[in-house]
Design a protein around this motif. Structure first.
Motif, PDB file in Angstrom:
ATOM      1  N   ARG A  94       0.874  -1.164   0.000  1.00 35.56           N
ATOM      2  CA  ARG A  94       0.000   0.000   0.000  1.00 35.56           C
ATOM      3  C   ARG A  94       0.914   1.216   0.000  1.00 35.56           C
ATOM      4  O   ARG A  94       1.916   1.239   0.700  1.00 35.56           O
ATOM      5  CB  ARG A  94      -0.879  -0.003   1.237  1.00 35.56           C
TER       6      ARG A  94
ATOM      7  N   PHE B 253       1.624   3.969   1.418  1.00 33.18           N
ATOM      8  CA  PHE B 253       1.677   4.882   2.558  1.00 33.18           C
ATOM      9  C   PHE B 253       3.104   5.426   2.625  1.00 33.18           C
ATOM     10  O   PHE B 253       3.967   4.881   3.305  1.00 33.18           O
ATOM     11  CB  PHE B 253       1.310   4.175   3.857  1.00 33.18           C
TER      12      PHE B 253
ATOM     13  N   GLU C 264       6.011   8.555   2.983  1.00 34.80           N
ATOM     14  CA  GLU C 264       6.395   9.843   3.571  1.00 34.80           C
ATOM     15  C   GLU C 264       7.772  10.219   3.041  1.00 34.80           C
ATOM     16  O   GLU C 264       8.583   9.348   2.744  1.00 34.80           O
ATOM     17  CB  GLU C 264       6.495   9.728   5.093  1.00 34.80           C
TER      18      GLU C 264
ATOM     19  N   LYS D  44       5.404   3.322   5.187  1.00 40.68           N
ATOM     20  CA  LYS D  44       4.763   2.971   6.454  1.00 40.68           C
ATOM     21  C   LYS D  44       4.060   1.626   6.291  1.00 40.68           C
ATOM     22  O   LYS D  44       3.226   1.460   5.404  1.00 40.68           O
ATOM     23  CB  LYS D  44       3.734   4.029   6.865  1.00 40.68           C
TER      24      LYS D  44
END
Length: 177
Positions: A25, A27, A29, A66
């Motif tokens: 997925r 996620f 940063e 993440k």
């Protein structure tokens, strides 16, 4: 279909040793891309300053992924994918007539249409992975599976273009109107 809109943001590594995909997925940063041209200086008699000659360029993509598990089955998959991702830092070995040879862990990488696109992912290798446990992470408490449920993987990806980059190339998968 990997690129289908209903599947969401395509984010994966493809292990070129055995053509296995590792999907995550997205996620993400701290996404950064660093393109570094290198020049060599040459000094000539009668010239007070050096002359610079272009040598090469390098491209590295860095980001923090993440990994968060909400269920036990998600936790199993995350650790399975972490093991496979970590294996992309080590070679596959072949024992043959020439001895023990290594097959490098080259990969193809895709992140939406920013980096790569369907059947045109970015070739390269994982330059570094750093795992850290989030301070607020909960832990699984089942015996034999007591691990954190929230892990951050900071990844450095070294791009190896499939052909020498040049003026006029498209370095991103995005195609504007």
């Amino acid at each position: 279909n990997i690129g289908d809109e209903k599947e969401g943001m395509p984010f994966y590594f493809k292990d070129m040793r055995d053509k296995t995909y590792i999907f995550f997925r997205a996620f993400i940063e701290g996404l950064t891309e660093n393109i570094s041209p290198s020049y060599a200086s040459h000094n000539y008699v009668g010239r007070s300053e050096p002359v610079y000659v272009y040598e090469r360029g390098e491209r590295e993509i860095s980001f923090t992924l993440k990994l968060v598990a909400q269920t036990k089955s998600e936790l199993n998959k995350i650790y399975e994918k972490m093991n496979r991702l970590t294996s992309l830092c080590y070679p596959e070995y072949f024992d043959d007539d020439y001895g023990n040879r290594m097959k490098p862990p080259l990969t193809k990488f895709r992140y939406g249409e920013l980096f790569g696109k369907t059947n045109r992912e970015l070739m390269g290798y994982i330059k570094s992975i750093s795992y850290s446990i989030e301070q607020s992470s909960t832990y699984e408490t089942e015996v034999g599976k007591r691990v954190p449920r929230h892990i951050s993987a900071t990844i450095g990806y070294q791009v190896i273009h499939d052909r020498p980059p040049r003026l006029g190339d498209s370095f991103y998968g995005y195609i504007g109107e």
